[in-house]
Design a protein around this motif. Sequence first.
Motif: not given
Length: 214
Positions: A192-203
Motif C-alpha cells: 500500500e502507498p504510504p500517502y494517498t489522495l482521494i479526489g472527486t470530479i462530480c461537480e
Amino acid sequence: MFVLVEMVDTVRIPPWNFQSKLNEAISEELNKKLANKVVYNVGLCICLYDITKLEDSYIFPGDGASHTKVHFRYVVFHPFLDEILVGKIKYCSQEGVHVTMDFFDDILIPPESLQQPAKFDEAEQVWLWEYETDEGAHDLYMDQGEEIRFRVADELFVDTSPTGPATAAKETPAQPGQSTAPPAEERGEKKEPPYTLIGTICEPGLGLLSWWNS
C-alpha cells in the motif's frame, strides 16, 4: 498544495564531512534522509527550506561522527481538503481514475466521484462520461495523459513501518537461518502507498480540461 512544516531532528555528520561547513553538511544529510519520503500524517517531503536553530554538537564514545540537534523548516506536499488541483490521468481501472502530478502518483478518483453517469469501457480500459444533450448521449472518454481538474475529497495515510516476522506454523518448525515468514506472493499482500489522495470530479467545472475549454 505546499506547506512549510517545522521539524526537529538529530543529524549525524560522519567524519569525512567535517571539512564542509556545518550548515551545508546538515542540509545535505536532511535532504538525503527526507526528500521524496512520506512522513506519517505530515505529507510528502520535497526539500529543505531553512534551518532555524542549531544546538550544540556532540561526539559520543565509540562513534567518530558528530550529532547535532537541528530545528528546521521543510517544504511538504500536503494539499488541504477541498483544494482544487490539476494533474494528468496516469491510467484507469475498475477502482477508478488514477492521476499523477509528475512528482506524486498516488491520487485516485473512485467511480462514485466521477461525473455521472459514468461507465468503464472494458475494451479500452478507460472511464467515460455519458454526457446527455438534446441530441442524445455523447461519450466523453478519460484518456491516459489528459489533463484533469479535481477536488481533494479525502486523504489516507498508511503506516508502512517494518513489522516483525510472522509466527511460524507449529507443525513445520523453521531450520536455523531460515525465515519464518512466507513470501509476499504467498501471503497475497499488496504493497500500500504510504500517502494517498482521494479526489472527486462530480461537480461543474471539474474533470478533463478539454471538456470545459471546448
